[in-house]
Write a protein that holds these residues in place. Structure first.
Motif, PDB file in Angstrom:
ATOM      1  N   ASP A 250       0.803  -1.220   0.000  1.00  0.00           N
ATOM      2  CA  ASP A 250       0.000   0.000   0.000  1.00  0.00           C
ATOM      3  C   ASP A 250       0.844   1.282   0.000  1.00  0.00           C
TER       4      ASP A 250
ATOM      5  N   ARG B 169       2.651   4.621  -1.390  1.00  0.00           N
ATOM      6  CA  ARG B 169       2.341   5.634  -2.407  1.00  0.00           C
ATOM      7  C   ARG B 169       3.653   6.346  -2.702  1.00  0.00           C
TER       8      ARG B 169
ATOM      9  N   ASP C  52       0.075  -3.976 -14.073  1.00  0.00           N
ATOM     10  CA  ASP C  52      -0.455  -2.624 -13.914  1.00  0.00           C
ATOM     11  C   ASP C  52      -1.959  -2.662 -13.700  1.00  0.00           C
ATOM     12  N   SER C  53      -2.585  -1.485 -13.695  1.00  0.00           N
ATOM     13  CA  SER C  53      -4.018  -1.409 -13.380  1.00  0.00           C
ATOM     14  C   SER C  53      -4.895  -2.030 -14.456  1.00  0.00           C
TER      15      SER C  53
ATOM     16  N   THR D  78      -1.621   2.307 -10.223  1.00  0.00           N
ATOM     17  CA  THR D  78      -1.564   1.263  -9.206  1.00  0.00           C
ATOM     18  C   THR D  78      -1.002  -0.020  -9.806  1.00  0.00           C
ATOM     19  N   TYR D  79      -0.123  -0.680  -9.066  1.00  0.00           N
ATOM     20  CA  TYR D  79       0.535  -1.901  -9.533  1.00  0.00           C
ATOM     21  C   TYR D  79       0.345  -3.012  -8.493  1.00  0.00           C
ATOM     22  N   THR D  80       0.304  -4.244  -9.001  1.00  0.00           N
ATOM     23  CA  THR D  80       0.118  -5.409  -8.133  1.00  0.00           C
ATOM     24  C   THR D  80       1.325  -6.317  -8.247  1.00  0.00           C
TER      25      THR D  80
ATOM     26  N   ARG E 251      -0.433  -4.495  -3.317  1.00  0.00           N
ATOM     27  CA  ARG E 251      -0.429  -3.378  -4.266  1.00  0.00           C
ATOM     28  C   ARG E 251       0.387  -2.201  -3.741  1.00  0.00           C
TER      29      ARG E 251
ATOM     30  N   THR F 148       1.249   2.140  -5.238  1.00  0.00           N
ATOM     31  CA  THR F 148       0.850   3.171  -6.200  1.00  0.00           C
ATOM     32  C   THR F 148       2.013   4.088  -6.507  1.00  0.00           C
TER      33      THR F 148
END
Length: 200
Positions: free
Chosen positions: A39, A41, A68-69, A98-100, A118, A120
């Motif tokens: 999480d 940023r 990616d998103s 946002t990336y996972t 995730r 960001t």
């Protein structure tokens, strides 16, 4: 004496019973630390993802991916394994979004462990996403439209000619007027001749 021995034996068995359930859990691997953290940023896009696990990793059974998103897999290197740590190098600059991170590793007992988290990227210096431009007709479509307009312009005089022919019944107006005048003149001459014959 016998009572003390029985009590000591029961205490030992109870302690062993408490320790047994913890053994299988300790045999499973688990994620201990991640960079970027869960999480996060970030104002600067990362170039690597590093995961540290509880147990040593087997390079043949270690997978770390980044999406990616839009669920597109971001190009990255194969995991570089160093003991309990796995690192992938990102092969393209990350845009804002946002990336996972997803991972799959194997524990000492052969049990697969997988998970994801995730983060960001929000770089204020990065340009905003470009708005989609309005659709423009292709050159071929424009040519088709122009050809259709030209054809319509060419067809207009022909349509007017056709309409004129339909209105006059197929005979020119001058012929009709001339015929009427000739008929009146002939009638006048005939009447004049009849009067002269009667008078004579």
């Amino acid at each position: 004496m016998r009572t003390r021995t029985v009590s000591a034996l029961l205490a030992a068995l109870f302690t062993a019973a408490l320790l047994v359930p913890a053994t299988p859990a300790a045999a499973h691997n688990s994620l201990q630390e991640a960079t970027p953290v869960r999480d996060a940023r970030l104002t600067t896009a990362p170039t690597q993802v590093t995961l540290r696990f509880l147990q040593r990793l087997n390079p043949a059974f270690t997978t770390i991916t980044l999406r990616d998103s839009t669920d597109r897999q971001v190009p990255a290197s194969a995991p570089a394994v160093d003991g309990a740590t796995g690192t992938v190098t990102i092969e393209e600059p990350l845009a804002n979004g946002t990336y996972t991170v997803a991972y799959r590793v194997v524990s000492r007992d052969g049990h697969p462990v997988q998970g994801s988290y995730r983060f960001t990227v929000a770089d204020p210096a990065a340009p905003p996403a470009a708005a989609p431009s309005p659709a423009t007709p292709s050159p071929a479509a424009s040519a088709d439209v122009s050809a259709g307009a030209a054809a319509g312009a060419d067809a207009s005089p022909a349509s007017a000619d056709a309409s004129t022919g339909a209105d006059d019944g197929g005979l020119p107006v001058g012929i009709l007027v001339g015929g009427a005048v000739a008929a009146v003149a002939a009638a006048g001459v005939t009447a004049l001749l009849l009067r002269r014959r009667r008078a004579s």
